[in-house]
Design a protein around this motif. Structure first.
Motif, short mmCIF file in Angstrom:
data_model
loop_
_atom_site.label_atom_id
_atom_site.label_comp_id
_atom_site.label_asym_id
_atom_site.label_seq_id
_atom_site.Cartn_x
_atom_site.Cartn_y
_atom_site.Cartn_z
N THR A 365 0.58 -1.18 -0.09
CA THR A 365 0.02 -0.08 -0.06
C THR A 365 0.93 1.36 0.03
OG1 THR A 365 0.13 0.11 2.47
CG2 THR A 365 -2.02 -0.97 1.21
N MET A 384 5.65 5.12 -9.32
CA MET A 384 4.33 4.62 -9.52
C MET A 384 4.41 3.46 -10.75
SD MET A 384 2.74 8.43 -9.68
CE MET A 384 1.16 7.87 -10.23
N GLY A 385 5.30 3.63 -11.69
CA GLY A 385 5.31 2.57 -13.04
C GLY A 385 5.81 1.47 -12.42
N ILE A 386 6.59 1.40 -11.26
CA ILE A 386 7.07 0.12 -10.92
C ILE A 386 6.14 -0.62 -9.89
CG2 ILE A 386 8.77 -1.28 -9.53
CD1 ILE A 386 10.65 1.20 -10.58
N THR A 387 5.70 0.18 -8.82
CA THR A 387 4.59 -0.37 -8.02
C THR A 387 3.22 -0.44 -8.24
OG1 THR A 387 4.27 1.80 -6.81
CG2 THR A 387 6.20 0.50 -6.27
N GLY A 388 2.81 0.33 -9.27
CA GLY A 388 1.42 0.42 -9.49
C GLY A 388 0.36 1.33 -8.48
N LEU A 389 1.40 2.00 -7.52
CA LEU A 389 0.67 2.71 -6.35
C LEU A 389 0.36 3.90 -7.01
CD1 LEU A 389 3.12 1.67 -3.63
CD2 LEU A 389 0.51 1.10 -3.89
N PRO A 390 -0.70 4.58 -6.56
CA PRO A 390 -0.86 5.84 -6.66
C PRO A 390 0.18 7.05 -6.13
CG PRO A 390 -2.43 5.16 -4.78
CD PRO A 390 -1.43 4.15 -5.43
N SER A 415 15.01 3.52 -9.54
CA SER A 415 14.16 2.43 -10.41
C SER A 415 14.67 1.03 -9.78
CB SER A 415 14.33 2.58 -11.88
OG SER A 415 13.77 1.49 -12.35
N LYS A 419 12.69 -1.43 -7.52
CA LYS A 419 12.30 -3.13 -7.89
C LYS A 419 12.70 -4.01 -6.96
CE LYS A 419 12.58 -2.02 -12.86
NZ LYS A 419 13.46 -1.84 -14.20
N LYS A 422 10.61 -4.04 -3.91
CA LYS A 422 9.32 -4.51 -4.24
C LYS A 422 9.39 -6.22 -4.23
CE LYS A 422 5.22 -4.56 -7.43
NZ LYS A 422 5.14 -5.01 -8.80
#
Lengths: 729, 152
Positions: A365, A384-390, A415, A419, A422
């Motif tokens: 989250t 955002m691109g890596i995690t998909g988080l807002p 980056s 990565k 995550k």
């Protein structure tokens, strides 16, 4: 990063005694929106600042009446914490000792109150921090002042409120500390307009930098020093050939966990040394897919392409400036004195003392990073691109930077850390080895520049044909197929020349090389100024004129400030009055750039094979000088940086493999080689100009011009001494 | 795959005995200080004893900790930048650095200070302190370092 917000004020979580006045820095359409979010939810430090202000930089005033300023620009040695602090201290009549300055935590606030008003984005670069914040930050502080007055009036009506030194408000009858008023003041609506202080008790003073005490006792936290409970240590290895990507890799190495990062392999271990060793030992175990066109990553090929494009009559150059009624080529034909000179400059590495690193915590989250970054604005889309988080789930903590020099605006190392964090689900500190740092830089573009210029019999310069052939940063970064962006930055320092040259054409021809490019302290000027100021010198010699006198004659009344620094450096160096010491020679170069004006005279001795740069004389007009001592430091540093590059700096590539691995084969200036730098700051009441980069571009041409005078040899290809090495002193 | 064998060492750092468990006594002192003991003032710069950012004092002598096996530092007093504030020479050097506003980015300065203090302890004064110093500073603070050591 959630929770209800008081729209105007918030008690910060960890420092509950501290109150915060959010102040509108950028006068925007919605000055009432002074929302602040709750404090960061992680278990880490940095809870003293409420992130997420919709507007405004934060002034935090604690119960002891200490004032803390949170800033957006990154402190990478240029003294921005101190410079911005001085602006606020002037407006609020603070004692210097009661002010502290910290990096703001970057959040998803929109608009971002910490975005540089010159860019509209939180980026530190282009020598813009003082330029961008000079009025907005003072305005913010003045609004805070007026809100404190209003709070004082509400508490004790009577009028006549003014500041007293040391963070006080008084009307001669009643006196408050700021800390007495801050809670009430924070609930008020900021005034829509304010009057800025006209005093100069702080601005213009040689105050001690706020960050230096922590930099002499080891307590300053650089990115590489971040420690998070439970963190693991990581390093990386990239393909030895520029542009290679991972084809196959083992799953572990010496017990270290390996992660495929696409163009690199991440190595996780229990300490940095083990991670670096494991990464290095992987070199032969990883199979890489190499880029298909290695010729575009080979220095010999790249230079050959450049030489061809320099003289090509079939290529269509981008014409970035065209001045005068006569084609310069035709004007050249009429000239009585001509030069036709080609200058070549190499790829350069940044070589920040602090290698690239980033610490990251990624949960399902939230994502949080601590990084030495110049590019907070870009970190958000990266994460955002890596995690998909807002964006609202992301925090970016800026540490001190152990040098930035343009390299730390990039996102590659950010980056990678995100990565890895995550994937392994643990806090991770990623640290590159020095070899990885040198071999995977975003290099200063190489450049080949042809200058054709001519003068008539009366001594007027009538023609300038300038062609720059260099790989383009903008074109390389274009991600839209078919798009072919402009790159006027490639000719920065060549367009808009201050000299009276009647007919000129400035051309740019992109060199289609694929070596990764980046922004290196002073960017386009770092190569164009070498060509321009060398060529002016060559022209002066060809015309039989003194180089300073020729420049003076070419500076029109439209350039009083550049003329001012030329005259000032003439005087400072004794150019026109005192011969250089026996065996020495002087060279001059000048520049209008970064909103400032600079003149440099180098005094060197030696021979064609070995020189010593003994003295550097510099005059700079950077408008209002916020802290003259910091300006002098930046000029000294810019000269050192420029000298390292001019004398030794060079990265070459053999089919994509860089030749440099460490300082051992990328020599830089050391203490015993530092020239004595004298700086004259030309007094000015103009708006502040940039200083961080301004000292760099004139160094190489000033030294080359002195070298030509000393030896009769014109150096048109940098560095002066290629292949230099360095060992343990 | 190597099987790490942990060894617990005692290091005397800034006058305090600290224990560090390492998997390899060949691990450089630099990384033991930074990653195991959490003393991050000592910096990694090049890893090949050129730049000097990692300089510490061992037995009062300036050593580049990036290439010094931690095992060889056992039993010897180690001083890092964090220990300067309680050392008379360290205090003088720190005061000179502040008075001359030496640091810019500051990353190399722990090493610069340790070289300086090592030279002071070896009996050097003024300019001869500077001559001991070939550490790298990319910011170019050399002129101020030269000024700062004048009074030491």
């Amino acid at each position: 990063m959630s929770g209800s917000v008081d729209r105007r004020a918030v008690l910060t979580g960890a420092a509950a005694t501290a109150l915060v006045i959010p102040v509108a820095v950028v006068a925007t359409r919605n000055a009432a929106t002074l929302a602040v979010a709750s404090t960061s939810g992680t278990a880490t430090a940095s809870t003293t600042q409420p992130p997420g202000a919709a507007l405004g930089a934060y002034l935090q005033i604690d119960s002891a009446n200490n004032v803390k300023l949170f800033i957006g620009p990154s402190e990478m040695g240029q003294g921005i914490m101190t410079g911005l602090g001085q602006l606020v201290a002037e407006e609020l009549m603070l004692n210097w000792s009661q002010l502290s300055v910290e990096h703001a935590t970057a959040t998803a606030a929109s608009p971002n109150p910490f975005a540089n008003p010159m860019f509209g984005a939180q980026i530190t670069g282009g020598s813009t921090s003082i330029r961008g914040w000079y009025i907005p930050l003072r305005t913010a502080a003045a609004k805070a002042r007026d809100m404190l007055f209003a709070a004082a009036e509400a508490a004790t009506p009577g009028g006549g409120w003014q500041l007293a030194s040391g963070g006080k408000v008084t009307n001669g009858v009643t006196t408050f500390n700021f800390s007495d008023l801050v809670a009430a003041a924070a609930k008020l609506t900021p005034p829509s307009s304010v009057t800025l202080a006209t005093t100069r008790n702080v601005i213009g003073k040689r105050l001690h930098r706020t960050d230096i005490p922590a930099k002499v006792d080891g307590s300053a936290v650089f990115g590489i020093d971040v420690q998070i409970p439970g963190m693991v240590f990581a390093s990386v290895i990239h393909c030895p050939t520029s542009g290679g990507i991972v084809a196959s890799m083992p799953s572990s190495q010496n017990g270290a966990t390996l992660i495929n990062l696409g163009d690199a392999v991440g190595v996780i271990a229990t300490n940095t040394w083990s991670a670096m060793n494991a990464a290095q030992s992987l070199a032969s175990a990883i199979k890489w897919t190499l880029p298909t066109n290695l010729a575009s990553r080979d220095s010999v090929q790249i230079l050959a392409t450049a030489q061809s494009l320099l003289t090509s009559t079939t290529v269509t150059p981008r014409i970035y400036e065209s001045v005068g009624g006569i084609d310069p080529a035709a004007a050249l034909g009429q000239a009585t004195t001509k030069i036709d000179a080609t200058y070549n400059l190499p790829y350069l590495a940044h070589a920040c003392m602090e290698v690239l690193n980033c610490t990251a915590v990624v949960t399902p989250t939230s994502a949080e990073i601590w990084a030495p970054t110049q590019g907070q604005a870009m970190c958000f889309p990266t994460i955002m691109g890596i995690t998909g988080l807002p964006a609202s789930a992301i925090s970016v903590h800026t540490t001190y930077l152990g040098g930035g020099l343009g390299r730390k605006i990039e996102q590659d190392y950010i980056s990678q850390a995100v990565k890895i964090a995550k994937q392994i689900g643990k806090p991770v500190k990623l640290v590159w080895s020095r070899k990885q740092d040198f071999q995977n830089d975003k290099y200063r573009p190489c450049a080949s520049i042809r200058v054709q210029a001519g003068a008539d019999a009366a001594g007027n310069i009538t023609a300038l044909l300038y062609r720059n052939v260099s790989p383009s940063i903008n074109i390389q970064r274009n991600t839209t197929p078919g798009n072919n962006p402009e790159d006027t930055g490639a000719v920065a320092g060549a367009v808009g020349l201050p000299y009276a040259i009647a007919n000129r054409r400035i051309e740019f021809v992109p060199n289609p090389a694929d070596i990764p490019l980046g922004y290196w302290r002073s960017v386009g000027e770092s190569y164009n100024t070498f060509a321009v100021e060398s060529a002016i010198d060559e022209l002066a010699l060809a015309m039989g004129k003194d180089p300073v006198a020729l420049r003076r004659s070419l500076l029109t009344s439209a350039n009083p400030r550049l003329l001012g620094v030329l005259n000032a450096v003439d005087k400072l160096s004794g150019w026109s009055t005192t011969a250089p010491p026996k065996g020495s020679a002087r060279g001059v170069a000048i520049l209008s750039g970064f909103g400032s004006y600079i003149g440099l005279v180098a005094e060197i001795s030696g021979s064609a094979t070995s020189i010593r740069v003994n003295k550097m004389f510099c005059a700079i007009d950077c408008g209002v000088a916020i802290n003259p001592d910091s300006i002098e430091a930046q000029v000294q540093g810019g000269i050192a940086h420029g000298l390292s590059a001019a004398l030794w700096g060079q990265v070459t590539f053999a089919s994509g493999i860089p030749n440099v691995t460490n300082f051992s084969n990328y020599r830089v200036l050391r203490r015993a080689e530092m020239p004595a730098v004298s700086v004259a700051i030309v007094p000015s009441t103009e708006a502040p100009g940039g200083v961080g980069e301004t000292g760099v571009p004139c160094v190489a041409p000033a030294v080359a011009n002195a070298f030509a005078k000393l030896t009769g040899v014109r150096v048109r290809t940098l560095p002066f001494f290629p292949g230099a090495t360095m060992s343990d002193g | 795959m190597m099987v790490p064998v942990s060894t617990t060492l005692t290091l005397n750092v800034n006058g305090v005995n600290r224990t560090a468990t390492v998997s390899d006594t060949g691990m450089p002192l630099l990384w033991v200080l930074r990653d195991i003991l959490g003393l991050t003032g000592t910096k990694y710069g090049c890893g090949i004893e050129i730049c000097g950012a990692c300089t510490v004092l061992v037995n009062g002598q300036a050593e580049k900790s990036c290439v010094m096996d931690v095992g060889s530092a056992v039993g010897k007093p180690i001083m890092t930048v964090e220990g300067l504030a309680v050392d008379p020479d360290g205090q003088k050097a720190q005061a000179a650095w502040i008075a001359n506003q030496v640091p810019q980015c500051g990353y190399c300065q722990p090493g610069m200070l340790m070289v300086t203090v090592g030279a002071m302890k070896a009996g050097h004064h003024g300019a001869s302190i500077g001559s001991e110093n070939s550490n790298v500073c990319v910011c170019g603070t050399y002129q101020r370092i030269n000024q700062a050591v004048q009074g030491l």
